[in-house]
Design a protein around this motif. Structure first.
Motif, PDB file in Angstrom:
ATOM      1  N   PRO B   5      -9.984  -0.178  -5.015  1.00 56.50           N
ATOM      2  CA  PRO B   5      -9.492   1.059  -5.636  1.00 56.50           C
ATOM      3  C   PRO B   5      -8.287   1.643  -4.913  1.00 56.50           C
ATOM      4  O   PRO B   5      -7.389   2.194  -5.542  1.00 56.50           O
ATOM      5  CB  PRO B   5     -10.689   1.994  -5.558  1.00 56.50           C
ATOM      6  CG  PRO B   5     -11.867   1.090  -5.495  1.00 56.50           C
ATOM      7  CD  PRO B   5     -11.398  -0.097  -4.738  1.00 56.50           C
ATOM      8  N   LYS B   6      -8.267   1.473  -3.588  1.00 56.13           N
ATOM      9  CA  LYS B   6      -7.127   2.022  -2.849  1.00 56.13           C
ATOM     10  C   LYS B   6      -5.831   1.357  -3.291  1.00 56.13           C
ATOM     11  O   LYS B   6      -4.833   2.025  -3.546  1.00 56.13           O
ATOM     12  CB  LYS B   6      -7.335   1.829  -1.340  1.00 56.13           C
ATOM     13  CG  LYS B   6      -6.115   2.306  -0.563  1.00 56.13           C
ATOM     14  CD  LYS B   6      -6.326   2.695   0.841  1.00 56.13           C
ATOM     15  CE  LYS B   6      -6.672   1.789   1.875  1.00 56.13           C
ATOM     16  NZ  LYS B   6      -6.657   2.316   3.210  1.00 56.13           N
ATOM     17  N   LEU B   7      -5.855   0.032  -3.397  1.00 57.11           N
ATOM     18  CA  LEU B   7      -4.654  -0.696  -3.804  1.00 57.11           C
ATOM     19  C   LEU B   7      -4.236  -0.287  -5.215  1.00 57.11           C
ATOM     20  O   LEU B   7      -3.050  -0.083  -5.498  1.00 57.11           O
ATOM     21  CB  LEU B   7      -4.944  -2.201  -3.731  1.00 57.11           C
ATOM     22  CG  LEU B   7      -3.768  -3.145  -3.799  1.00 57.11           C
ATOM     23  CD1 LEU B   7      -2.717  -2.801  -2.762  1.00 57.11           C
ATOM     24  CD2 LEU B   7      -4.237  -4.570  -3.591  1.00 57.11           C
ATOM     25  N   GLN B   8      -5.218  -0.165  -6.094  1.00 57.56           N
ATOM     26  CA  GLN B   8      -4.901   0.261  -7.460  1.00 57.56           C
ATOM     27  C   GLN B   8      -4.315   1.673  -7.458  1.00 57.56           C
ATOM     28  O   GLN B   8      -3.362   1.963  -8.194  1.00 57.56           O
ATOM     29  CB  GLN B   8      -6.179   0.227  -8.307  1.00 57.56           C
ATOM     30  CG  GLN B   8      -6.651  -1.194  -8.580  1.00 57.56           C
ATOM     31  CD  GLN B   8      -8.025  -1.241  -9.215  1.00 57.56           C
ATOM     32  OE1 GLN B   8      -8.706  -0.223  -9.339  1.00 57.56           O
ATOM     33  NE2 GLN B   8      -8.449  -2.429  -9.607  1.00 57.56           N
ATOM     34  N   ARG B   9      -4.862   2.516  -6.612  1.00 57.57           N
ATOM     35  CA  ARG B   9      -4.371   3.899  -6.534  1.00 57.57           C
ATOM     36  C   ARG B   9      -2.928   3.921  -6.044  1.00 57.57           C
ATOM     37  O   ARG B   9      -2.084   4.655  -6.547  1.00 57.57           O
ATOM     38  CB  ARG B   9      -5.279   4.670  -5.578  1.00 57.57           C
ATOM     39  CG  ARG B   9      -5.505   6.097  -5.924  1.00 57.57           C
ATOM     40  CD  ARG B   9      -6.596   6.720  -5.087  1.00 57.57           C
ATOM     41  NE  ARG B   9      -6.432   6.504  -3.676  1.00 57.57           N
ATOM     42  CZ  ARG B   9      -7.371   5.992  -2.877  1.00 57.57           C
ATOM     43  NH1 ARG B   9      -8.534   5.617  -3.387  1.00 57.57           N
ATOM     44  NH2 ARG B   9      -7.156   5.841  -1.598  1.00 57.57           N
ATOM     45  N   TRP B  10      -2.645   3.098  -5.045  1.00 59.86           N
ATOM     46  CA  TRP B  10      -1.280   3.045  -4.515  1.00 59.86           C
ATOM     47  C   TRP B  10      -0.293   2.634  -5.613  1.00 59.86           C
ATOM     48  O   TRP B  10       0.767   3.239  -5.772  1.00 59.86           O
ATOM     49  CB  TRP B  10      -1.193   2.029  -3.370  1.00 59.86           C
ATOM     50  CG  TRP B  10      -1.800   2.476  -2.086  1.00 59.86           C
ATOM     51  CD1 TRP B  10      -2.348   3.687  -1.803  1.00 59.86           C
ATOM     52  CD2 TRP B  10      -1.919   1.689  -0.894  1.00 59.86           C
ATOM     53  NE1 TRP B  10      -2.811   3.710  -0.510  1.00 59.86           N
ATOM     54  CE2 TRP B  10      -2.558   2.503   0.071  1.00 59.86           C
ATOM     55  CE3 TRP B  10      -1.573   0.396  -0.537  1.00 59.86           C
ATOM     56  CZ2 TRP B  10      -2.832   2.058   1.365  1.00 59.86           C
ATOM     57  CZ3 TRP B  10      -1.844  -0.045   0.738  1.00 59.86           C
ATOM     58  CH2 TRP B  10      -2.470   0.773   1.686  1.00 59.86           C
ATOM     59  N   ILE B  11      -0.673   1.583  -6.329  1.00 58.89           N
ATOM     60  CA  ILE B  11       0.216   1.074  -7.391  1.00 58.89           C
ATOM     61  C   ILE B  11       0.408   2.157  -8.461  1.00 58.89           C
ATOM     62  O   ILE B  11       1.533   2.407  -8.925  1.00 58.89           O
ATOM     63  CB  ILE B  11      -0.387  -0.212  -8.017  1.00 58.89           C
ATOM     64  CG1 ILE B  11      -0.454  -1.339  -6.964  1.00 58.89           C
ATOM     65  CG2 ILE B  11       0.389  -0.643  -9.259  1.00 58.89           C
ATOM     66  CD1 ILE B  11       0.855  -1.971  -6.606  1.00 58.89           C
ATOM     67  N   ASP B  12      -0.691   2.810  -8.841  1.00 57.22           N
ATOM     68  CA  ASP B  12      -0.596   3.867  -9.862  1.00 57.22           C
ATOM     69  C   ASP B  12       0.271   5.028  -9.375  1.00 57.22           C
ATOM     70  O   ASP B  12       1.074   5.588 -10.127  1.00 57.22           O
ATOM     71  CB  ASP B  12      -1.994   4.403 -10.200  1.00 57.22           C
ATOM     72  CG  ASP B  12      -2.827   3.379 -10.968  1.00 57.22           C
ATOM     73  OD1 ASP B  12      -2.244   2.375 -11.428  1.00 57.22           O
ATOM     74  OD2 ASP B  12      -4.050   3.584 -11.096  1.00 57.22           O
ATOM     75  N   LEU B  13       0.096   5.378  -8.109  1.00 59.52           N
ATOM     76  CA  LEU B  13       0.868   6.494  -7.545  1.00 59.52           C
ATOM     77  C   LEU B  13       2.367   6.160  -7.559  1.00 59.52           C
ATOM     78  O   LEU B  13       3.198   6.971  -7.985  1.00 59.52           O
ATOM     79  CB  LEU B  13       0.395   6.772  -6.111  1.00 59.52           C
ATOM     80  CG  LEU B  13       1.228   7.742  -5.277  1.00 59.52           C
ATOM     81  CD1 LEU B  13       1.290   9.124  -5.931  1.00 59.52           C
ATOM     82  CD2 LEU B  13       0.662   7.883  -3.855  1.00 59.52           C
ATOM     83  N   ASP B  53       0.923   8.678   3.481  1.00 58.55           N
ATOM     84  CA  ASP B  53       1.295   8.273   4.845  1.00 58.55           C
ATOM     85  C   ASP B  53       1.226   6.756   5.014  1.00 58.55           C
ATOM     86  O   ASP B  53       2.086   6.146   5.646  1.00 58.55           O
ATOM     87  CB  ASP B  53       0.381   8.961   5.869  1.00 58.55           C
ATOM     88  CG  ASP B  53       0.644  10.460   5.927  1.00 58.55           C
ATOM     89  OD1 ASP B  53       1.687  10.892   5.391  1.00 58.55           O
ATOM     90  OD2 ASP B  53      -0.193  11.196   6.479  1.00 58.55           O
ATOM     91  N   GLU B  54       0.197   6.158   4.444  1.00 61.67           N
ATOM     92  CA  GLU B  54       0.081   4.699   4.575  1.00 61.67           C
ATOM     93  C   GLU B  54       1.211   3.998   3.833  1.00 61.67           C
ATOM     94  O   GLU B  54       1.798   3.034   4.332  1.00 61.67           O
ATOM     95  CB  GLU B  54      -1.279   4.226   4.047  1.00 61.67           C
ATOM     96  CG  GLU B  54      -2.415   4.543   5.003  1.00 61.67           C
ATOM     97  CD  GLU B  54      -3.740   3.947   4.547  1.00 61.67           C
ATOM     98  OE1 GLU B  54      -3.954   2.751   4.774  1.00 61.67           O
ATOM     99  OE2 GLU B  54      -4.541   4.697   3.956  1.00 61.67           O
ATOM    100  N   LEU B  58       4.291   1.540   5.133  1.00 61.34           N
ATOM    101  CA  LEU B  58       4.582   0.223   4.556  1.00 61.34           C
ATOM    102  C   LEU B  58       6.000   0.159   3.988  1.00 61.34           C
ATOM    103  O   LEU B  58       6.385  -0.825   3.363  1.00 61.34           O
ATOM    104  CB  LEU B  58       3.559  -0.088   3.457  1.00 61.34           C
ATOM    105  CG  LEU B  58       2.149  -0.355   3.980  1.00 61.34           C
ATOM    106  CD1 LEU B  58       1.133  -0.298   2.849  1.00 61.34           C
ATOM    107  CD2 LEU B  58       2.097  -1.714   4.666  1.00 61.34           C
ATOM    108  N   GLY B  59       6.757   1.222   4.153  1.00 56.19           N
ATOM    109  CA  GLY B  59       8.164   1.197   3.750  1.00 56.19           C
ATOM    110  C   GLY B  59       8.443   1.810   2.395  1.00 56.19           C
ATOM    111  O   GLY B  59       9.517   1.626   1.840  1.00 56.19           O
ATOM    112  N   VAL B  60       7.489   2.549   1.837  1.00 52.98           N
ATOM    113  CA  VAL B  60       7.713   3.206   0.534  1.00 52.98           C
ATOM    114  C   VAL B  60       8.223   4.620   0.816  1.00 52.98           C
ATOM    115  O   VAL B  60       7.480   5.454   1.344  1.00 52.98           O
ATOM    116  CB  VAL B  60       6.402   3.249  -0.287  1.00 52.98           C
ATOM    117  CG1 VAL B  60       6.648   3.903  -1.641  1.00 52.98           C
ATOM    118  CG2 VAL B  60       5.839   1.844  -0.462  1.00 52.98           C
TER     119      VAL B  60
END
Lengths: 319, 357
Positions: B5-13, B53-54, B58-60
């Motif tokens: 879910p975290k990865l999906q959340r990052w992509i969605d964000l 922050d994460e 990671l460079g975003v």
């Protein structure tokens, strides 16, 4: 790396591949990213399986996997991300390790390259944290033009014309060589090349090449080159298998440095003993001499006598 | 929170932010990002802050607009700051441009021009850094080159073949390099047990890291040792039981002085040029010019019109052994005490050589 960060970074490299082709071979894509296909499948499934998505909600990325084929719609991720500060720092260190004291011409090119890279990075509030934290050099610098000529000769499989000063040679010789391999070991660069003058494989210390000029002749590459024969204990050395050997003892005063450098065990008295190929007696004498009274030749006895004669000559010359 | 879910959340964000040129507040993001829709407001805010922050690490480049502490700041991720510019390569046959993506967000991206020789150099740099025994650096260099590969041909990105940096016998532990890198970035104090090879002793050291350098095949931590009041170099392979200060993780333990230069300290030097002792000018005579003695001429300053060279010597013993290793091709001629020491070294070595059985 199966952390969220690792998966994220892989996906950010994978998704832009679908900018031109929405349907791709999974195995081909995995190979281009240098990961096993199952790792990539797992990463993509992470995006494909959206159990939490309410009905009617848009997905940022859609993934359909069928056999070895994957179809991806990822309209927001069709370009790679900018370079991160960590990536830039790694490349910067690599450039430093290629050569610190570049010629004027190269300095201009390197500065230009760094400026271009700076245009490709993502700027973040903590950017300055990376600056100046990593540096390095493999060995004291020689002539950067020589290094550049060697690099080009290796890249283009071209014959190189060098002027080389051998260890005991006062004038040096010009020769055409076919460079095959450039190795750094224990503080020095060695160029393994076919020497057209000597008609054989030779090891050239790069810091003894006084000039190097690229010719317009190509060569066919290192066909039939026996890789193991080029190395001895991880050090570039030709003919290691057929050379006689010498046995040296390093005293307890210096043995721990030698043991650390060469990965040797220490003897009970704290000394270290090493067996080495003896292809060049003059080299062997100089090697022993650099340690003064802390290095002794155990074998062969005739090399030990040669060492004594050399030292007697040196003492006589001084008095 | 599970990884998926975290990865999906990052992509969605990221997708939500890239869609909105002028950014979104957290309240708006809660409508756009499925992962922020459930839960209490404070809990969602904490999750969002962690994600932001994460992703930044990671460079975003997620920007925050508004006054710090503003209850409703806006968050932005603009395409020109996020996507790699289009890379154009200038070669003998002119400019090679990549295919541009004809979609919103991609059309206006800038171009960045490299010449083909610079790209070759860059690919060699990436390979070189992957050969220095630090897996993290190798990964960063690798991912950088993969990004550039979106626009640049694999042939041009291929490094010069057959160039090898052979590893040394005593390599630095990769987990130590990773821990030290993290400590450096966060400016955190580190402690380790260090083997001082000169005195053949181990000792616990607590230092403030200033830089990591790969010099002559070894990784060194250059750090301020407060107990000794000076910056010292520690070979990473000689460290054991390394610990990074875990207290106050969000704050820096120290600052690196502006006067500190890792570049100066990381240059390889001959052993007799190391140290802080005042240098002594030693005059040597080159008896035979050859490949070895050329190194002497490079290491010192030649006396014009002669076969003599002046060397600035900080450590006598390594210098005299260095000369001894030249087997009489070079000899010291001044000052007299150095000549005497050299003569004594020859005698000691001769005695040892004669007595070996």
């Amino acid at each position: 790396m199966n952390t969220a960060a690792g998966r994220f970074q892989r996906l950010m490299l994978a998704l832009p591949r679908f900018a031109t082709e929405r349907i791709q071979s999974l195995s081909g894509l995995a190979a281009s990213l240098e990961v096993p296909p199952e790792v990539l499948i797992n990463d993509l499934r992470t995006l494909a399986e959206r159990y939490d998505l309410p009905g009617g909600a848009d997905e940022a990325v859609t993934v359909v996997i069928e056999g070895d084929t994957v179809t991806v719609e990822a309209n927001h991720f069709l370009r790679p991300m900018r370079l991160s500060q960590s990536e830039l720092a790694a490349l910067e260190l690599g450039l430093r390790l290629l050569g610190r004291d570049a010629s004027d011409e190269q300095t201009v090119m390197l500065d230009n390259l760094r400026a271009r890279l700076a245009q490709c990075i993502a700027s973040l509030p903590r950017d300055e944290a990376h600056a100046g934290l990593r540096d390095g050099a493999l060995s004291p610098e020689g002539d950067t033009r020589i290094r550049t000529a060697i690099r080009r000769a290796l890249r283009q499989s071209r014959v190189l014309r060098i002027h080389y000063l051998k260890s005991g040679d006062s004038q040096g010789t010009s020769r055409d060589i076919r460079p095959f391999r450039l190795c750094w070991s224990n503080g020095a660069w060695y160029l393994v090349a076919w020497c057209e003058l000597g008609n054989g494989l030779r090891n050239f210390r790069v810091d003894r090449v006084t000039t190097a000029e690229l010719t317009d002749r190509s060569h066919g590459g290192p066909e039939g080159l026996d890789e193991p024969a080029l190395m001895s204990d991880g050090v570039p050395f030709l003919g290691a298998g057929s050379a006689p050997t010498m046995v040296l003892r390093y005293s307890a005063s210096i043995a721990r440095w030698i043991a650390e450098r060469d990965g040797l065990p220490l003897e009970a008295d704290g000394s270290a003993v090493r067996t080495m190929p003896l292809a060049d007696r003059a080299w062997a004498i100089r090697h022993v001499l650099q340690y003064g009274s802390d290095c002794s030749i155990l074998e062969p006895a005739d090399l030990r006598r040669e060492l004594v004669e050399t030292l007697e000559g040196m003492a006589g010359s001084l008095s | 929170m599970p990884v998926r879910p975290k990865l999906q959340r990052w992509i969605d964000l990221m997708a939500a932010l890239l869609d909105r040129r002028y950014g979104l507040t957290l309240a708006q993001l809660r409508h756009e990002v499925v992962g922020y829709q459930d839960g209490r407001a404070e809990s969602v805010r904490r999750t969002f802050e962690r994600d932001k922050d994460e992703l930044r690490r990671l460079g975003v480049p997620i920007e925050v607009e508004g006054v710090p502490g503003d209850p409703e700041p806006r968050y932005r991720l603009t395409s020109d700051r996020f996507y790699l510019p289009y890379l154009v390569v200038a070669g003998e046959r002119g400019l090679v441009r990549p295919r541009r993506i004809d979609r919103n967000g991609y059309r206006a991206l800038a171009e960045c021009e490299f010449d083909d020789e610079a790209i070759e150099l860059l690919s060699d740099a990436a390979r070189r850094v992957s050969q220095v025994g630090d897996p993290m650096l190798a990964t960063h260099a690798w991912s950088a080159m993969k990004k550039l590969a979106a626009d640049i041909s694999p042939e041009l990105l291929a490094p010069t073949a057959a160039v090898h940096v052979l590893p040394t016998a005593a390599a630095a532990a990769s987990e130590h390099l990773e821990a030290l890198s993290g400590a450096l970035l966060r400016r955190k104090q580190v402690s380790f047990t260090y083997y001082g090879i000169e005195r053949d002793e181990t000792e616990r050291r607590t230092v403030l890291p200033y830089g990591l350098a790969f010099t002559s095949g070894h990784w060194y931590l250059h750090a301020l040792d407060p107990a000794r009041g000076e910056v010292r170099a520690f070979r990473v392979s000689r460290m054991r039981e390394l610990a990074v200060n875990a207290k106050a993780p969000g704050t820096q333990d120290y600052e690196i002085p502006a006067t500190f230069s890792l570049s100066d300290r990381s240059k390889p030097k001959l052993p007799w040029k190391l140290g802080e002792d005042p240098p002594v000018a030693v005059e040597v005579r080159i008896n035979r010019a050859n490949g070895h003695t050329a190194a002497v001429a490079r290491a010192g300053q030649r006396v014009a019109g002669t076969n003599r060279v002046i060397c600035q010597v900080r450590r006598r013993e390594p210098f005299l052994r260095w000369l001894l290793g030249l087997a009489g091709d070079v000899e010291p001629v001044a000052p007299p005490d150095i000549v005497r020491e050299y003569r004594a070294l020859i005698q000691r070595t001769l005695t040892t050589a004669r007595t070996v059985t």
